[in-house]
Design an enzyme around this catalytic site. Structure first.
Site, PDB file in Angstrom:
ATOM      1  CB  THR A   2      40.272   3.323 -14.454  1.00 24.27           C
ATOM      2  OG1 THR A   2      38.805   2.777 -14.103  1.00 24.27           O
ATOM      3  CG2 THR A   2      40.041   3.080 -16.321  1.00 24.27           C
ATOM      4  NE  ARG A   3      42.363   1.854  -7.732  1.00 20.71           N
ATOM      5  CZ  ARG A   3      42.502   3.179  -6.761  1.00 20.71           C
ATOM      6  NH1 ARG A   3      43.605   3.867  -7.885  1.00 20.71           N
ATOM      7  NH2 ARG A   3      42.818   3.455  -6.119  1.00 20.71           N
ATOM      8  CE  LYS A   4      37.739   6.998 -13.231  1.00 18.98           C
ATOM      9  NZ  LYS A   4      37.051   8.339 -14.626  1.00 18.98           N
ATOM     10  CB  THR A   5      35.938  -1.778  -9.959  1.00 19.53           C
ATOM     11  OG1 THR A   5      36.026  -2.244  -8.236  1.00 19.53           O
ATOM     12  CG2 THR A   5      37.187  -2.121 -10.488  1.00 19.53           C
ATOM     13  CB  THR A  57      34.823  -1.970 -14.606  1.00 20.56           C
ATOM     14  OG1 THR A  57      35.137  -0.914 -14.315  1.00 20.56           O
ATOM     15  CG2 THR A  57      35.409  -3.225 -15.320  1.00 20.56           C
TER      16      THR A  57
END
Lengths: 288, 288, 288, 288, 288, 288
Positions: F132-135, F270
């Site tokens: 996801t964009r949860k980096t 991530t």
């Protein structure tokens, strides 16, 4: 102070970028592309050289072949050759001033530092001298490295370095003991703690509070001696470093060096500087 | 020299960033968040103030209320209040040194420039004095603005400014006439052209070649007088500006000012500086 | 306009960075790492080439071997090979568009500049043509260099270049003489001064005021002739440059070139551009 | 395309920084600090306006009060007022050109895009038109936003956008099927896949291979029709988008729009631009 | 760790810039400009909150009104509201993920740190725990601040912090005494010195050499006890800090905390992290 | 994900810059300039290696000779040698931690991704897993590349990637159909469109609305099955991708993989990471 080359280079190129603007017009108009020249960087007066590592990196990154004839921190006499350079004529002319500005500022600072240090040593003292954070804006790295090459101590490199509780902090906190208490509870074990004091009594309080370094701010030499004696009497002198600061200059430094302080810090090492006279001489150009 | 605030601010914040590193630890450990203080920026010695505009912008951008009590370029006496500041205590302590380093460097440069200029004017001359590109690395904008506030001329701001054919260019091109020819054919109509010469004969050649400014490099005052006389005799003096440069200092400047040159340029205006002593005093803190 | 390579490169890489985003996915998915290819940059139409220096630097910095077959400013015909390139296939495909966008914009500008200049020269005039500051945002360096390679004059490179008092300045200052007075007292000797005027009378006033350049803004050709005649009659023409500006295009330029002005400036040289058609052809790939 | 203001602003300030150099000298010399003025941004010709959001943000960040009288994408007639601005005179004069360069480039692109789109719509087609990556270097964001405001499609914003296998990729991979296979196995489900083909047969192969979009490169209109018919016959037309590209201009676009393609892409939307004529008029200055 | 807001903000905006690319398309396509919304940032699980100061600054700089309901370092339970936010809907949706990524990483680190610390304290020890330089690349500031908020020690912030002579240095220098000697002669008085040792004997040598801190690397707990006893017997324990490092995890930490060491450092505090589950809920939108 | 080296390098040097601060003091004090060493980067535990390309580029740009013994994405066992490095000792010691932090984070992410993927594959499913964009903030490029090397899908790289209408968008727009309508009218043909739904009914509506991908947010596995069945019954399943998201972890993933969804996305790939243990061992130093 060791910076990987790529990191150091970025700082150097910023200087060039400001000076060059939209390009070196004179060079573009007079010098044909592809011309190779040899040049020498020469000291026009004696002193301590600093910035050779930076100069070499800067020039090599721009494609020059560079030979360094002196090492950073070395004493040089008038007319000494510092660098021999070969490479693109247009590039050399457009970076000459940036190169010399850095070398002559750093060497000027190193020269002054060494001169003051030598004065102290010739008088038989082994007091250290340290710079302050009073550098040219944005030039802390270069100014402090020059001080170090001159034999001085860099003192704090950033505000994230040792804890230094100053006058203005105490005015807000209100109380030296309270400030020391706060710091002791929270400070990382990796840091030293220093406190600036204005009186003998405060110095004693600070020593009892367990700080690592006490800065005697604007103390008269006699006053310093008495403070040190007081700490010795209380058996607090040994595990503490004493720094004298404020109003100390090259002229009066021996009065302070004679008091038994460990460190003398001087703003003028970096805020009042005299560039060392260094120039770049183009040699006979060679055909490409 | 007018920079839109957002552009100027970016340059100022770079200075702060270097000094603050990963954060001001002393302040974090001693000063509680949310505390508001008042402070004053005070001159500890007399001089010409420069950097007020920058200081105000810097502080306001950080959220401070700022009152300026003197204007850039004004003469101030010891103990004069320069700025009154109100705002967040933590922020103020962490930016104090960056603020003072800029103000004291710029004011030191302006003070020196004004002192030399005044010396010339008191001797009855109206020769201009100009800075060179020998600034601290990366500080050209601030150093030259300070010179200007002191009454000096900024000279070139970048290498894309006026064309200035120097010694090292001529060594490569080989020939003054050839260099002037190349430049004349290609230079933008928007630029002036200056050439550095080492002899009376070269000065004459340059004047005939139609340059706008001639720099007499390392000429003895008597030599300068003769050169000017030669140009006058050839009726070339009027439309040309003459700049003297090289080996001129505050000590010997009147000998050069008396020769009739239009401009004297001095590297020491920016490469050999003495910071003006300016400090920040925290006033009684007020509750938020 | 000569920028040291490291400075120029930084500007070029910014273009690439925008285009490439988080990476060239197509190339990553289709081209194996380590593949070497040869390619040619080819003109698909005739024109004046500009940007070869930039292209070569850009490609070499990315690790390519580059052969340049034409020089900046040269006329090229359709199908001419501009560059031969050998190197990493993945890298080449991911930078192709950035490379071509720069080359084709710069060449388009140079081609248009040269065409207009040639028109003037064929009509027997030697009037210069100049660009304005009406470039693509942030591309002043590249747009003006392309104008120069086409034979045009770059005019101001920045706002710190020559002083140019325009209409909008005068509206605020209120008075042409006052504006000129202010400038004369403060301007650096290194700068020229230009003023924009809207009437013959203002032109005369400006000439008397001692400016270096007068810009006749939106003057009819006949009006320009009369203004020049007026200045000649007053013996003010010789030491002043006259620039015509406003409403001048490739179509009507000969009417203006015939008036005797020194310089004609055209916004369209940089704000209304037609890219030259240039493409990159991959040759037979070779094994690594 | 929505960028948070702080991110967008950073891009805008970079344009200003280049133009302003070491400062706006003319303004510094002629306009006193602290003067407030009102001004209007006015269209000097009719067109589609683009860049209003950017202009407003830019000006407000510099401290101006801004009133916008038209919206991005709107049609405006000659003499229409676009913005009313009030604020610091020095700042306004120093940012005027940067502001206008952006507005007039973006509006020029939007105007051209709308004109071509209208031509297609008036002919009774609903073909979309799209820009390419042939923007001015580094201006992809602004150029593509202008296309979008004109009614065009932005196409790829970066190389990390849709997969687009082009001619040069195939030359290296050697084989269309192989390239599609590689991509299909590795590509993120979040991406569309497009392939450029040069023949009817390749288009059929691509459609069978399951790509989302087929680009017919340099196809004659008749050739396009036949290709579409072939895909329809094979019942492959429906789930595939067809893009025509190469050699299509405003002049010949109707021939292509009539073929039944979904999208026509034109490099000239962004590489061959005509700035819309927009100017800034200072109103009567008001006292501060 | 206190950073002036402008400096901290720059670091935060870099995160946003990467995520947003050429703009938030979904938001641009679905949310009209000018819409205002309220939202809450809510913990979906209990833990220690960290990053509130950063979140508030980030949001306020983007124009939001922010109310903070918990303080950095506080324990929060599931469903606790951390922030209430009001402002532009488009901006909020485009920055949501950047905001949450920072908050949840920092809070995850703080939570883990506190949990380990509490375990030690519940076992009756007062050993400190410290992070290492094993942070996520480029996130040292945020990772270490989170450790501090969890109650841990930040240890070195940079390589310019305390001197820490490690295994790999000794392999090159060859000899522990030689390394200590070199350091003692040159190190600034402002720095502490730490040395990593692998044996009891080396620890003794280091203590005699006068370092401030000894790091026992990969020592078995029993081995640590013996080393401390040895130093106590030699009366060297008191003025030295002992740090245990290597192979220590949350699982086995009590074995080490019971040995009498002063500090235990754990790479996993920052290299092996579990984000705290935090989300942003849009409330009913309000009309502008 | 392929970035030209110069672009990738810039991101890597930023990490180094933060860690190194004003310089590596320990190294400067202990290691003489000009010393060359050999070193090995070694895995201390088994896993999937990622970051080799970055490590090699980083080291080569700093002047090291590098031999890579494993390829990105390969499985390695404990004690495997990843890189052999030869070069300047001072530089190596000052960059060691930055190098290892990147390698061990990327490898940790790749290892976790592969382990989960293998679990799914061993259970006989071919469901894809996606990040996801949860980096970590600012590390999207590196985190997502590591996921890809582990065999996962990168999903969106920026907010300018596929359109993804989420819960929070719908709360503001108010209505799923309205949101889809808006998007359909304006979205570029180059983008896919995904919508997050919370109910079976919404999924059906979305499928009818013609989106490319439907994200079933926080659906129970049984609920997912029913939704897929519903879409199949309506003959809408085939041309749509189904992504399951929310509350899915390594522990429960097989329950979801068995439902027939196409993609499962997991934030923990991530945001909750365990660094792979990798270290650098200096070999015997060699004389320069």
């Amino acid at each position: 102070m060791f910076l990987p080359k790529k990191v150091l280079l970025k700082r150097l190129l910023r200087f060039l970028k400001e000076d060059v603007g939209q390009g070196d017009l004179t060079t573009a108009l007079t010098i044909p592309p592809g011309k190779t020249v040899a040049a020498q960087v020469i000291a026009k007066e004696s002193g301590i050289i600093a910035g050779v590592e930076e100069a070499q990196l800067f020039l090599e990154s721009l494609g020059f072949k560079v030979e360094t004839l002196v090492k950073d921190g070395a004493g040089i006499s008038k007319d000494a050759i510092i660098l021999k350079i070969t490479g693109d004529a247009r590039t050399l002319l457009s970076v000459e001033r940036t190169l010399l500005n850095l070398l002559s500022r750093m060497s000027g600072i190193a020269t002054q530092t060494r001169r003051i240090l030598t004065k102290i040593q010739h008088a038989g003292y082994n007091t250290r001298i340290a710079s302050t954070r009073k550098t040219a804006p944005g030039l802390s790295y270069f100014d402090k490295k020059a001080v170090m090459l001159g034999g001085g101590d860099t003192h704090r490199l950033h505000l994230d370095d040792l804890i230094l509780i100053k006058d203005n902090h105490l005015k807000i906190v209100g109380n030296l003991n309270q400030a020391m208490e706060k710091v002791k509870n929270m400070v990382s074990f990796a840091k030293k703690v220093e406190i600036e004091v204005a009186t003998k009594e405060a110095a004693l309080k600070a020593a009892k509070g367990g700080v690592d370094i006490i800065m005697l701010d604007n103390f008269h030499p006699q006053h310093i001696r008495e403070t040190i004696e007081l700490l010795e009497n209380k058996e607090l002198r040994e595990r503490i470093l004493i720094e004298a600061s404020g109003g100390i200059t090259e002229a009066n430094i021996l009065e302070f060096a004679g008091t038994g302080v460990d460190i003398i810090s001087l703003g003028e090492l970096t805020h009042t500087t005299k560039a060392l006279d260094i120039s770049l001489d183009i040699q006979k150009p060679t055909k490409r």
